[in-house]
Design a protein around this motif. Structure first.
Motif, PDB file in Angstrom:
ATOM      1  N   LEU A  82       0.833  -1.205   0.000  1.00  9.79           N
ATOM      2  CA  LEU A  82       0.000   0.000   0.000  1.00  9.79           C
ATOM      3  C   LEU A  82       0.866   1.253   0.000  1.00  9.79           C
ATOM      4  N   VAL A  83       1.882   1.251   0.863  1.00  6.23           N
ATOM      5  CA  VAL A  83       2.802   2.384   0.939  1.00  6.23           C
ATOM      6  C   VAL A  83       3.553   2.562  -0.378  1.00  6.23           C
ATOM      7  N   THR A  84       3.945   1.442  -0.979  1.00  5.45           N
ATOM      8  CA  THR A  84       4.667   1.494  -2.246  1.00  5.45           C
ATOM      9  C   THR A  84       3.823   2.169  -3.322  1.00  5.45           C
ATOM     10  N   GLN A  85       2.520   1.907  -3.316  1.00  7.01           N
ATOM     11  CA  GLN A  85       1.637   2.556  -4.289  1.00  7.01           C
ATOM     12  C   GLN A  85       1.643   4.071  -4.117  1.00  7.01           C
ATOM     13  N   LEU A  86       1.652   4.536  -2.872  1.00  8.77           N
ATOM     14  CA  LEU A  86       1.637   5.981  -2.627  1.00  8.77           C
ATOM     15  C   LEU A  86       2.923   6.652  -3.094  1.00  8.77           C
ATOM     16  N   LEU A  87       4.058   5.984  -2.904  1.00  4.72           N
ATOM     17  CA  LEU A  87       5.340   6.610  -3.203  1.00  4.72           C
ATOM     18  C   LEU A  87       5.846   6.319  -4.613  1.00  4.72           C
ATOM     19  N   HIS A  88       5.215   5.402  -5.312  1.00  5.01           N
ATOM     20  CA  HIS A  88       5.651   5.042  -6.660  1.00  5.01           C
ATOM     21  C   HIS A  88       5.815   6.278  -7.541  1.00  5.01           C
ATOM     22  N   PRO A  89       6.895   6.361  -8.303  1.00  5.61           N
ATOM     23  CA  PRO A  89       7.953   5.363  -8.539  1.00  5.61           C
ATOM     24  C   PRO A  89       9.180   5.539  -7.651  1.00  5.61           C
ATOM     25  N   ALA A  90       9.077   6.317  -6.588  1.00  9.06           N
ATOM     26  CA  ALA A  90      10.244   6.533  -5.734  1.00  9.06           C
ATOM     27  C   ALA A  90      10.616   5.254  -4.991  1.00  9.06           C
ATOM     28  N   PRO A  91      11.892   4.942  -4.902  1.00  8.44           N
ATOM     29  CA  PRO A  91      12.323   3.786  -4.109  1.00  8.44           C
ATOM     30  C   PRO A  91      12.288   4.136  -2.631  1.00  8.44           C
ATOM     31  N   THR A  92      12.123   3.129  -1.774  1.00  6.93           N
ATOM     32  CA  THR A  92      12.073   3.355  -0.333  1.00  6.93           C
ATOM     33  C   THR A  92      13.183   2.592   0.368  1.00  6.93           C
ATOM     34  N   ALA A  93      13.600   3.115   1.509  1.00  7.00           N
ATOM     35  CA  ALA A  93      14.586   2.423   2.333  1.00  7.00           C
ATOM     36  C   ALA A  93      13.908   1.254   3.045  1.00  7.00           C
ATOM     37  N   PRO A  94      14.655   0.203   3.379  1.00  9.08           N
ATOM     38  CA  PRO A  94      14.058  -0.931   4.082  1.00  9.08           C
ATOM     39  C   PRO A  94      13.480  -0.517   5.437  1.00  9.08           C
ATOM     40  N   VAL A  95      12.358  -1.110   5.794  1.00  3.77           N
ATOM     41  CA  VAL A  95      11.754  -0.888   7.108  1.00  3.77           C
ATOM     42  C   VAL A  95      12.144  -2.063   7.992  1.00  3.77           C
ATOM     43  N   THR A  96      12.955  -1.797   9.008  1.00  2.00           N
ATOM     44  CA  THR A  96      13.527  -2.872   9.822  1.00  2.00           C
ATOM     45  C   THR A  96      13.151  -2.783  11.293  1.00  2.00           C
ATOM     46  N   THR A  97      12.430  -1.731  11.687  1.00  2.00           N
ATOM     47  CA  THR A  97      12.035  -1.582  13.087  1.00  2.00           C
ATOM     48  C   THR A  97      10.605  -1.061  13.181  1.00  2.00           C
ATOM     49  N   ALA A  98       9.994  -1.339  14.314  1.00  2.00           N
ATOM     50  CA  ALA A  98       8.664  -0.830  14.637  1.00  2.00           C
ATOM     51  C   ALA A  98       8.767   0.037  15.888  1.00  2.00           C
ATOM     52  N   GLN A  99       7.892   1.020  15.975  1.00  7.32           N
ATOM     53  CA  GLN A  99       7.749   1.825  17.186  1.00  7.32           C
ATOM     54  C   GLN A  99       6.427   1.446  17.836  1.00  7.32           C
ATOM     55  N   VAL A 100       6.453   1.184  19.117  1.00 16.48           N
ATOM     56  CA  VAL A 100       5.231   0.863  19.852  1.00 16.48           C
ATOM     57  C   VAL A 100       4.857   2.065  20.714  1.00 16.48           C
ATOM     58  N   GLN A 101       3.624   2.533  20.550  1.00 16.69           N
ATOM     59  CA  GLN A 101       3.138   3.616  21.382  1.00 16.69           C
ATOM     60  C   GLN A 101       1.890   3.160  22.137  1.00 16.69           C
ATOM     61  N   ILE A 102       1.874   3.420  23.427  1.00 20.64           N
ATOM     62  CA  ILE A 102       0.774   3.006  24.290  1.00 20.64           C
ATOM     63  C   ILE A 102       0.279   4.213  25.064  1.00 20.64           C
ATOM     64  N   ARG A 103      -1.015   4.430  25.024  1.00 21.80           N
ATOM     65  CA  ARG A 103      -1.629   5.433  25.902  1.00 21.80           C
ATOM     66  C   ARG A 103      -2.323   4.674  27.020  1.00 21.80           C
ATOM     67  N   LEU A 104      -1.765   4.827  28.207  1.00 24.43           N
ATOM     68  CA  LEU A 104      -2.284   4.122  29.370  1.00 24.43           C
ATOM     69  C   LEU A 104      -3.573   4.774  29.860  1.00 24.43           C
ATOM     70  N   PRO A 105      -4.418   4.022  30.549  1.00 27.21           N
ATOM     71  CA  PRO A 105      -5.652   4.616  31.086  1.00 27.21           C
ATOM     72  C   PRO A 105      -5.351   5.819  31.959  1.00 27.21           C
ATOM     73  N   ASP A 106      -6.296   6.753  31.998  1.00 22.48           N
ATOM     74  CA  ASP A 106      -6.144   7.990  32.761  1.00 22.48           C
ATOM     75  C   ASP A 106      -5.748   7.676  34.199  1.00 22.48           C
ATOM     76  N   GLY A 107      -4.829   8.465  34.720  1.00 28.33           N
ATOM     77  CA  GLY A 107      -4.347   8.232  36.068  1.00 28.33           C
ATOM     78  C   GLY A 107      -2.905   7.777  36.081  1.00 28.33           C
ATOM     79  N   ALA A 108      -2.357   7.424  34.913  1.00 27.68           N
ATOM     80  CA  ALA A 108      -0.977   6.961  34.840  1.00 27.68           C
ATOM     81  C   ALA A 108       0.029   8.111  34.819  1.00 27.68           C
ATOM     82  N   GLU A 109      -0.465   9.363  34.771  1.00 26.27           N
ATOM     83  CA  GLU A 109       0.398  10.546  34.718  1.00 26.27           C
ATOM     84  C   GLU A 109       1.348  10.493  33.532  1.00 26.27           C
ATOM     85  N   GLN A 110       0.815  10.047  32.409  1.00 24.52           N
ATOM     86  CA  GLN A 110       1.613   9.957  31.192  1.00 24.52           C
ATOM     87  C   GLN A 110       1.683  11.321  30.524  1.00 24.52           C
TER      88      GLN A 110
END
Length: 258
Positions: A82-110
């Motif tokens: 899907l991403v490749t379709q958006l950027l075509h014909p530009a080449p992309t760098a390899p995706v080798t990592t993920a970022q995890v984001q968590i929003r904790l329930p209210d009260g965690a003082e995040q």
């Protein structure tokens, strides 16, 4: 590997206008559940409350960034295509990592982040540093599908305003991440269910609100870069379509003279 439906012309026009593409239910359970269980187990066994601010500013579960169950959300679901379709014909760098984001329930003082663009004037970076990318793909792993449950809030069309800001008002090293008219906006909440996907232009400003629900909101994000992003990064802040050669003409039609 699932093959995503081709991006329609209407979706392309919407992405040019809003900077966002949303696909509901794109991630199959066979990929979604192992990733969700992996992050849940990390929260139960390895989460350190003393590092909550560092997790929020960068990533939760940093030791899982290259885990196959997380990377499979991008590489084995059709999201890469899907991403490749958006950027075509530009080449992309390899995706080798993920970022995890968590929003904790209210009260965690995040910490609650203000409206911002990633990798520019970040408090955890040196003021002169840029850590930008071309677009980001986010997968909802778990949580409530309401706007006040730690949802991502983004500003449709804000990539155009941010490009003008970076061209006319911003100087490298300043603390302000967005102009005042952007910073004070709440944005549109991504009311999404597990398995839903959002693909967002890097320049679209966004923030994350508090989570008033009883369950965490968990997202996995993948940063996609044009293969020549290191050279193009600063220029791409002022030209939203520099790294999207296939969309440049469509954008010029939508915004003549911009």
């Amino acid at each position: 590997m699932p093959i995503p439906a081709p991006i329609t012309l209407n979706e392309l026009h919407a992405f040019v206008a809003d900077g966002v593409l949303i696909r509901r239910g794109m991630i199959p359970d066979g990929l979604l559940q192992p990733a969700a269980h992996l992050v849940d187990a990390w929260m139960r066994e390895h989460y350190d409350p003393a590092r909550l601010t560092a997790y929020t500013n960068q990533t939760f579960a940093p030791d899982l960034a290259s885990h196959p169950d997380l990377l499979g959300l991008f590489h084995d679901s059709g999201l890469h295509e899907l991403v490749t379709q958006l950027l075509h014909p530009a080449p992309t760098a390899p995706v080798t990592t993920a970022q995890v984001q968590i929003r904790l329930p209210d009260g965690a003082e995040q910490p609650v982040k203000a409206m911002h663009v990633d990798g520019v004037s970040c408090p955890h970076l040196h003021p002169e540093d840029l850590n930008t990318f071309t677009l980001i793909a986010g997968v909802v792993l778990s949580g409530s599908a309401t706007g006040d449950a730690g949802a991502l809030h983004y500003l449709p069309g804000g990539h155009q305003r941010m490009a003008r800001y970076f061209a006319e008002e911003w100087t490298r090293g300043q603390a302000a991440q967005t102009p005042h008219d952007i910073a004070r906006q709440d944005g549109t909440a991504l009311t999404a269910r597990p398995g839903d996907v959002i693909v967002k232009h890097h320049l679209v400003p966004h923030r994350v609100g508090i989570n008033t629900s009883p369950v965490p909101r968990v997202m996995a994000y993948f940063r996609i870069r044009h293969a020549d992003h290191a050279r193009l990064a600063e220029a791409a802040l002022t030209d939203p379509w520099l790294e999207y050669p296939g969309l440049a003409a469509l954008a010029a039609e939508a915004h003549p003279g911009s």
